[in-house]
Structure formats: C-alpha cells, structure tokens
Design an enzyme around this catalytic site. Structure first.
Site, mmCIF file in Angstrom:
data_model
loop_
_atom_site.group_PDB
_atom_site.id
_atom_site.type_symbol
_atom_site.label_atom_id
_atom_site.label_comp_id
_atom_site.label_asym_id
_atom_site.label_seq_id
_atom_site.Cartn_x
_atom_site.Cartn_y
_atom_site.Cartn_z
ATOM 1 N N ASP A 1 70.840 20.217 83.016
ATOM 2 C CA ASP A 1 70.865 20.812 84.198
ATOM 3 C C ASP A 1 70.311 20.547 85.580
ATOM 4 O O ASP A 1 71.905 21.360 86.558
ATOM 5 C CB ASP A 1 69.006 21.581 84.150
ATOM 6 C CG ASP A 1 69.338 22.511 85.334
ATOM 7 O OD1 ASP A 1 70.099 23.842 85.002
ATOM 8 O OD2 ASP A 1 68.403 22.580 86.245
ATOM 9 N N ASP B 1 70.918 26.722 77.002
ATOM 10 C CA ASP B 1 69.976 25.212 76.638
ATOM 11 C C ASP B 1 71.390 24.268 75.937
ATOM 12 O O ASP B 1 70.865 22.981 75.928
ATOM 13 C CB ASP B 1 68.702 25.720 75.607
ATOM 14 C CG ASP B 1 67.950 26.522 76.040
ATOM 15 O OD1 ASP B 1 67.943 26.150 77.630
ATOM 16 O OD2 ASP B 1 66.682 27.374 75.862
ATOM 17 N N GLU C 1 67.898 18.591 78.053
ATOM 18 C CA GLU C 1 68.411 20.223 78.931
ATOM 19 C C GLU C 1 67.744 20.196 80.461
ATOM 20 O O GLU C 1 68.872 20.098 81.094
ATOM 21 C CB GLU C 1 67.205 20.987 78.089
ATOM 22 C CG GLU C 1 67.754 22.365 78.638
ATOM 23 C CD GLU C 1 67.281 24.074 78.246
ATOM 24 O OE1 GLU C 1 66.154 24.637 79.131
ATOM 25 O OE2 GLU C 1 66.259 23.757 77.111
ATOM 26 N N GLU D 1 73.589 22.128 78.576
ATOM 27 C CA GLU D 1 72.753 21.988 79.770
ATOM 28 C C GLU D 1 72.347 20.448 78.591
ATOM 29 O O GLU D 1 72.775 19.292 78.917
ATOM 30 C CB GLU D 1 71.842 22.465 79.954
ATOM 31 C CG GLU D 1 71.905 23.523 80.905
ATOM 32 C CD GLU D 1 70.974 24.588 81.399
ATOM 33 O OE1 GLU D 1 71.276 25.275 82.081
ATOM 34 O OE2 GLU D 1 69.932 24.311 80.966
#
Length: 242
Positions: free
Chosen positions: A48, A126, A44, A129
C-alpha cells in the site's frame, strides 16, 4: 491454482525468494485451513505504501517542477490527493487484477470459493497491494526495481491527464454536492451489517439515503463502504439523468 511461472511471466519479474510470491497470493482464510502458509496481510501493508509512493513519484515527473523557489505545481494538495485516489481506488486496482489475469491464482478457503467472496473488489485490491509488497521485499526494498513494475501493473501511462474542473475529491463529496444542488439536503449513511469473514476480516454494508432513494455499498471498513455506496448512488443518478 497457483502457478509461479505464469505469474512471473505476467509481472515480468522473477522472484529470488519464491515463497514471497506464494505468500502474496495467500488469503488469510486459506491460512486458517493451512496453518503453515503465512497470509499476505503484512505484504499488503507494505505494498500500500509502495503503491502511494509510485503514484506520487509519477505525479512529480508529470505535474511538478523543482525550481529555486521550491516545488511548483498547477495543482493543490487536495487535487493531487484526489488524483492519487483515482489511480489507487478499489475499482481500478481490482479491474487491473482481472485484466492482468492474476486473480485466478489467489489461494482462498473453501468457504470463500463457495460464497464467491474471493471475487470481490476489496479482495482484489488487497491482492494488488500484496503483490507489490512481495516484489519490494524480494528486490531488497529497492524502489527503482519495483516502481516500473507497479506502473506497468497500473497501466499508469494510459491514464488521461486530468483537468482541474474534472477532479473528484471523493464520491461522497460529489454526492453531497449533487444532493445539495438538487434539494439542499445531505446524504444519510447507516451501517446495515458488519459481517465477520474468515481470517478476522470484516465486510461492512452501508446504506445511503438521499433524494427519495436508498442505495447500499460494501467495504472492508465503514469508510470504504460509505464511499462505495456514494459511488453507486452517483452512477444511479447518472443512469436516471438526474
């Protein structure tokens, strides 16, 4: 139930290392019940950053021109940041997970299933990502491979070209402007609850008071919860015609 073939068909990407794909769909609460299964938190984090780079690369193509005088654009840094936030915000990312049909493959604990936590927007954000992070790592960290997939996941080409007058810096900023205009006041935010969830995650509940009303929002940290509360407040004002 996790289904590698179905997920790869949706993503239009075949994993060289299938374990990465399964990890991307493994929530920390599931790992607590199955210690041998690594969770998706590190993926994650990677995803991002890749997500931000993908959006900024798209902005570079659409809104910027490199010239002998440097990089030229009709938008300033604050406006570009606001535009990026509009593409990568929790609501949009979670909507895309549901529209793509990927949310149903998430591996979560029994507790998450029973409480419905796994359906929350923050969890879907979440997941979005972590999928990106998994593809990036599986592809040998080659941005030219993962970038087009991320654009497709975002449905970025369908995003309308923004006008400067319609750019929102943040929901908190918008709400503050609206309350100041209405009665020269400012919203007051207060943390109502900080819940400890499985996997040491948190869910904050924040109240927002203004114009004689109180609205609550939630998020994985205080900042996200305040932004969620401000968005809910603005939408309520729209419904009331205020």
């Amino acid at each position: 139930m996790f289904d590698q073939a179905a997920i790869e068909a949706i993503l239009d990407y075949r994993f060289t290392h299938p374990a990465l794909l399964r990890q991307a769909f493994t929530r920390s609460s599931y790992r607590n019940e199955h210690p041998d299964c690594p969770d998706n938190e590190v993926l994650e984090l990677i995803g991002d950053s890749v997500l931000s780079l993908t959006v900024l690369t798209w902005f570079r193509e659409r809104y910027m021109v490199a010239s002998e005088n440097g990089l030229l654009t009709g938008f300033d840094e604050g406006q570009l940041s606001a535009m990026k936030n509009g593409l990568v915000n929790k609501q949009h990312l979670s909507d895309r997970m549901r529209r793509l049909g990927l949310s149903r493959f998430l591996l979560v604990s029994r507790g998450d299933r029973e409480t419905g936590i796994w359906r929350e927007n923050s969890v879907m954000e979440d997941l979005f990502e972590s999928i990106i992070g998994a593809i990036y790592v599986d592809a040998g960290c080659r941005f030219e491979v993962v970038g087009p997939i991320v654009r497709q996941m975002l449905d970025i080409e369908r995003m309308p070209l923004p006008e400067k007058k319609n750019i929102r810096l943040s929901w908190k900023n918008e709400l503050q402007e609206r309350t100041q205009k209405a009665d020269n006041s400012q919203p007051v935010y207060r943390t109502v609850r900080d819940e400890l969830l499985p996997g040491n995650a948190h869910r904050f509940t924040v109240s927002c008071s203004a114009l004689g009303m109180v609205v609550t929002g939630t998020g994985k940290n205080g900042k996200a919860a305040q932004e969620d509360a401000a968005e809910r407040f603005c939408r309520k004002l729209d419904e009331l015609g205020r």
